[in-house]
Design a protein around this motif. Structure first.
Motif, PDB file in Angstrom:
ATOM      1  N   GLY A  79     -49.498 -45.672  76.784  1.00  0.00           N
ATOM      2  CA  GLY A  79     -48.891 -46.771  76.047  1.00  0.00           C
ATOM      3  C   GLY A  79     -48.310 -47.831  76.966  1.00  0.00           C
ATOM      4  N   GLU A  80     -48.855 -49.032  76.910  1.00  0.00           N
ATOM      5  CA  GLU A  80     -48.337 -50.136  77.721  1.00  0.00           C
ATOM      6  C   GLU A  80     -47.005 -50.626  77.139  1.00  0.00           C
ATOM      7  OE1 GLU A  80     -51.860 -52.892  79.179  1.00  0.00           O
ATOM      8  OE2 GLU A  80     -51.996 -52.546  77.019  1.00  0.00           O
ATOM      9  N   PRO A  81     -45.961 -50.762  77.962  1.00  0.00           N
ATOM     10  CA  PRO A  81     -44.697 -51.310  77.455  1.00  0.00           C
ATOM     11  C   PRO A  81     -44.854 -52.727  76.924  1.00  0.00           C
ATOM     12  CG  PRO A  81     -44.392 -50.306  79.618  1.00  0.00           C
ATOM     13  CD  PRO A  81     -45.865 -50.368  79.374  1.00  0.00           C
ATOM     14  N   GLU A  82     -45.773 -53.487  77.522  1.00  0.00           N
ATOM     15  CA  GLU A  82     -46.148 -54.803  77.014  1.00  0.00           C
ATOM     16  C   GLU A  82     -47.554 -55.110  77.512  1.00  0.00           C
ATOM     17  OE1 GLU A  82     -44.664 -58.266  79.826  1.00  0.00           O
ATOM     18  OE2 GLU A  82     -42.938 -57.079  79.153  1.00  0.00           O
ATOM     19  N   GLY A  83     -48.271 -55.968  76.786  1.00  0.00           N
ATOM     20  CA  GLY A  83     -49.623 -56.316  77.192  1.00  0.00           C
ATOM     21  C   GLY A  83     -49.630 -57.143  78.463  1.00  0.00           C
ATOM     22  N   ARG A  84     -50.437 -56.741  79.440  1.00  0.00           N
ATOM     23  CA  ARG A  84     -50.559 -57.495  80.694  1.00  0.00           C
ATOM     24  C   ARG A  84     -52.019 -57.799  80.994  1.00  0.00           C
ATOM     25  NH1 ARG A  84     -46.508 -60.157  81.443  1.00  0.00           N
ATOM     26  NH2 ARG A  84     -46.933 -60.401  83.673  1.00  0.00           N
ATOM     27  N   ASP A  85     -52.810 -58.021  79.950  1.00  0.00           N
ATOM     28  CA  ASP A  85     -54.221 -58.401  80.040  1.00  0.00           C
ATOM     29  C   ASP A  85     -55.076 -57.215  80.507  1.00  0.00           C
ATOM     30  OD1 ASP A  85     -56.532 -60.039  79.869  1.00  0.00           O
ATOM     31  OD2 ASP A  85     -55.382 -61.798  80.492  1.00  0.00           O
ATOM     32  N   GLU A 233     -40.197 -49.969  84.120  1.00  0.00           N
ATOM     33  CA  GLU A 233     -39.698 -50.823  85.201  1.00  0.00           C
ATOM     34  C   GLU A 233     -40.831 -51.597  85.876  1.00  0.00           C
ATOM     35  OE1 GLU A 233     -38.315 -50.143  89.830  1.00  0.00           O
ATOM     36  OE2 GLU A 233     -38.184 -48.469  88.412  1.00  0.00           O
ATOM     37  N   ILE A 234     -41.950 -50.918  86.150  1.00  0.00           N
ATOM     38  CA  ILE A 234     -43.017 -51.509  86.963  1.00  0.00           C
ATOM     39  C   ILE A 234     -44.015 -52.308  86.137  1.00  0.00           C
ATOM     40  CG2 ILE A 234     -44.993 -50.951  88.448  1.00  0.00           C
ATOM     41  CD1 ILE A 234     -43.395 -48.556  89.481  1.00  0.00           C
ATOM     42  N   TYR A 235     -44.415 -51.798  84.993  1.00  0.00           N
ATOM     43  CA  TYR A 235     -45.535 -52.393  84.266  1.00  0.00           C
ATOM     44  C   TYR A 235     -45.306 -53.853  83.877  1.00  0.00           C
ATOM     45  CZ  TYR A 235     -49.977 -52.024  81.797  1.00  0.00           C
ATOM     46  OH  TYR A 235     -51.278 -52.179  81.422  1.00  0.00           O
ATOM     47  N   PRO A 236     -44.148 -54.221  83.359  1.00  0.00           N
ATOM     48  CA  PRO A 236     -43.958 -55.618  82.966  1.00  0.00           C
ATOM     49  C   PRO A 236     -44.037 -56.602  84.128  1.00  0.00           C
ATOM     50  CG  PRO A 236     -42.335 -54.212  81.894  1.00  0.00           C
ATOM     51  CD  PRO A 236     -43.011 -53.376  82.946  1.00  0.00           C
ATOM     52  N   ARG A 237     -43.952 -56.122  85.356  1.00  0.00           N
ATOM     53  CA  ARG A 237     -44.015 -57.010  86.513  1.00  0.00           C
ATOM     54  C   ARG A 237     -45.444 -57.215  87.022  1.00  0.00           C
ATOM     55  NH1 ARG A 237     -39.536 -53.839  88.935  1.00  0.00           N
ATOM     56  NH2 ARG A 237     -40.988 -53.272  90.610  1.00  0.00           N
ATOM     57  N   LEU A 238     -46.411 -56.510  86.457  1.00  0.00           N
ATOM     58  CA  LEU A 238     -47.792 -56.640  86.902  1.00  0.00           C
ATOM     59  C   LEU A 238     -48.321 -58.043  86.593  1.00  0.00           C
ATOM     60  CD1 LEU A 238     -49.220 -53.217  85.674  1.00  0.00           C
ATOM     61  CD2 LEU A 238     -48.737 -53.877  88.027  1.00  0.00           C
ATOM     62  N   VAL A 239     -49.181 -58.545  87.476  1.00  0.00           N
ATOM     63  CA  VAL A 239     -49.781 -59.860  87.273  1.00  0.00           C
ATOM     64  C   VAL A 239     -50.671 -59.809  86.037  1.00  0.00           C
ATOM     65  CG1 VAL A 239     -51.339 -61.585  88.245  1.00  0.00           C
ATOM     66  CG2 VAL A 239     -49.739 -60.367  89.735  1.00  0.00           C
ATOM     67  N   LYS A 240     -50.484 -60.765  85.138  1.00  0.00           N
ATOM     68  CA  LYS A 240     -51.248 -60.799  83.890  1.00  0.00           C
ATOM     69  C   LYS A 240     -52.557 -61.539  84.131  1.00  0.00           C
ATOM     70  CE  LYS A 240     -50.480 -61.568  78.955  1.00  0.00           C
ATOM     71  NZ  LYS A 240     -49.518 -62.056  77.941  1.00  0.00           N
ATOM     72  N   TYR A 245     -61.762 -61.938  85.786  1.00  0.00           N
ATOM     73  CA  TYR A 245     -61.250 -62.894  86.775  1.00  0.00           C
ATOM     74  C   TYR A 245     -60.801 -62.197  88.056  1.00  0.00           C
ATOM     75  CZ  TYR A 245     -61.153 -66.997  83.699  1.00  0.00           C
ATOM     76  OH  TYR A 245     -61.495 -68.060  82.897  1.00  0.00           O
ATOM     77  N   ALA A 246     -60.139 -61.059  87.908  1.00  0.00           N
ATOM     78  CA  ALA A 246     -59.504 -60.413  89.060  1.00  0.00           C
ATOM     79  C   ALA A 246     -60.477 -59.637  89.924  1.00  0.00           C
ATOM     80  CB  ALA A 246     -58.393 -59.479  88.580  1.00  0.00           C
ATOM     81  N   VAL A 247     -61.485 -59.018  89.295  1.00  0.00           N
ATOM     82  CA  VAL A 247     -62.359 -58.110  90.043  1.00  0.00           C
ATOM     83  C   VAL A 247     -63.838 -58.451  89.873  1.00  0.00           C
ATOM     84  CG1 VAL A 247     -63.110 -55.706  90.320  1.00  0.00           C
ATOM     85  CG2 VAL A 247     -60.686 -56.229  89.959  1.00  0.00           C
ATOM     86  N   MET A 248     -64.329 -58.463  88.649  1.00  0.00           N
ATOM     87  CA  MET A 248     -65.770 -58.534  88.435  1.00  0.00           C
ATOM     88  C   MET A 248     -66.388 -59.819  88.995  1.00  0.00           C
ATOM     89  SD  MET A 248     -66.247 -55.588  87.132  1.00  0.00           S
ATOM     90  CE  MET A 248     -67.921 -55.585  86.479  1.00  0.00           C
ATOM     91  N   GLU A 249     -65.784 -60.963  88.702  1.00  0.00           N
ATOM     92  CA  GLU A 249     -66.326 -62.217  89.213  1.00  0.00           C
ATOM     93  C   GLU A 249     -66.272 -62.296  90.736  1.00  0.00           C
ATOM     94  OE1 GLU A 249     -65.232 -65.868  87.295  1.00  0.00           O
ATOM     95  OE2 GLU A 249     -64.998 -64.889  85.350  1.00  0.00           O
ATOM     96  N   PRO A 250     -65.111 -62.046  91.369  1.00  0.00           N
ATOM     97  CA  PRO A 250     -65.088 -62.110  92.831  1.00  0.00           C
ATOM     98  C   PRO A 250     -66.051 -61.133  93.501  1.00  0.00           C
ATOM     99  CG  PRO A 250     -62.857 -61.830  91.950  1.00  0.00           C
ATOM    100  CD  PRO A 250     -63.778 -61.828  90.802  1.00  0.00           C
TER     101      PRO A 250
END
Length: 359
Positions: A79-85, A233-240, A245-250
């Motif tokens: 369960g994600e505490p909040e959506g981060r894409d 504590e950690i999950y909400p700080r992850l880059v959204k 964009y982050a992996v497949m394209e590069p």
């Protein structure tokens, strides 16, 4: 060992007011009396054992997901505490599985798609698994053979077929959702597939690419796998950011150490993201009206009418065409089908004027 991750996050604002904060679209039972999540799970029958299925969803929905999929080990519902894409929705489970099983191979599927025939999807998934097991340096995605110049989907520009694998091609480029003219050019060229948003990879391969391309995310999800009590504590700080964009394209552009390939998926495929796509899954009357629940229509054509009120209320329509009409116990929505993609704007305005109680 093979695993399947069902990504079932997001509230589905384009299906508001059916989809609400407390009832996301993947749990709506409007397709043959089953939720999209249940359909996604049943589509995996025979692919992996039920103990090898994981679900990544919102923390607020975890208990409902457990009730919907009692076969799945509760420890496998993340369960994600909040959506981060989408990047984090696949990277966190990959880190969790890599800690459990260093040789884990993961298929990533989503909970908002309808596919026919299921046997073709399963065969393609098996091909993806076999390729990731054979070649540790690949990130596999799935390209749906387009049947129309659809403007609501992203596209994969495919390159040469892999030797010995005529239905698996390298991916030259990822293309965003195009306008109609561009989409028609893509389809006419025969060089493009719809981007399904499904993947197969070794957990370790994905994490290695993350370490190169998104080092802070790699460090964070690795830490989360080792210290799950620090999730809030950690999950909400992850880059959204999205996984494309982050992996497949590069990686497809040579910026990583892996290779992106696509498995051909010749199926009837619907991404049930909005009302137009949902309407395609419902029975239609002789006048082309897609209907669910109690309604009476006179001189009405090509409408989508959904009545989810449970107190005996009726939806009665006369003289309308090409309109979305949705009734829930709390909210009634009416809009032209051509404007249905603007419902996210409407939800934002409702929230601004009335607060989150109607969101």
């Amino acid at each position: 060992m093979r695993y399947v991750l069902i990504v079932a996050g997001g509230s589905g604002k384009r299906l508001w007011p059916l989809s609400r904060q407390d009832m996301p679209k993947q749990l709506l039972k409007v397709v043959n009396g089953k939720s999209l999540l249940r359909i996604a799970y049943e589509r995996l029958a025979g692919i992996v054992p039920h103990e090898a299925v994981l679900v990544c969803t919102g923390a607020d929905y975890a208990s409902v997901v457990r009730a919907e999929l009692p076969e799945v080990d509760p420890a496998n519902i993340l369960g994600e505490p909040e959506g981060r894409d989408s990047l984090n929705a696949v990277a966190w489970p990959a880190a969790v599985l890599a800690a459990r099983d260093p040789d884990a191979v993961i298929a990533v599927v989503t909970a908002d798609q309808i596919m026919h025939p299921v046997s073709v999807f399963q065969q393609a998934l098996e091909e993806g698994f076999a390729l990731a097991e054979e070649r540790p340096d690949v990130l596999v995605t799935f390209g749906v053979v387009p049947t129309s110049p659809h403007t609501g989907y992203g596209y994969l520009h495919r390159g040469a077929a892999l030797p010995g694998h005529p239905d698996i091609c390298s991916v030259v480029e990822f293309k965003e959702k195009p306008d109609l003219e561009t989409a028609a050019e893509y389809v006419a060229s025969g060089e493009y597939w719809w981007n399904s948003g499904m993947f197969v990879w070794r957990a370790r391969t994905l994490l290695d690419q993350l370490a190169l391309l998104q080092p802070p995310t790699h460090a964070a999800v690795t830490e989360l796998a080792a210290a799950p009590e620090r999730l809030a504590e950690i999950y909400p700080r992850l880059v959204k950011i999205s996984v494309d964009y982050a992996v497949m394209e590069p990686v497809s552009q040579g910026q990583g150490t892996a290779e992106v390939v696509a498995v051909r998926l010749p199926i009837t495929w619907h991404d049930v993201g909005g009302f137009a796509a949902l309407g395609d899954q419902l029975p239609r009357d002789a006048q082309g009206n897609a209907r669910h629940g109690v309604s009476v229509l006179v001189d009405a054509r090509d409408n989508l009418v959904i009545n989810n009120a449970e107190d005996g209320r009726l939806v009665a329509v006369v003289g309308l065409s090409d309109t979305v009409i949705v009734q829930t116990p709390q909210i009634t929505l009416v809009c032209p089908i051509t404007q249905a993609e603007r419902i996210k704007e409407l939800v934002a305005e409702v929230t601004a004027q009335l607060g989150r109680s109607y969101a």
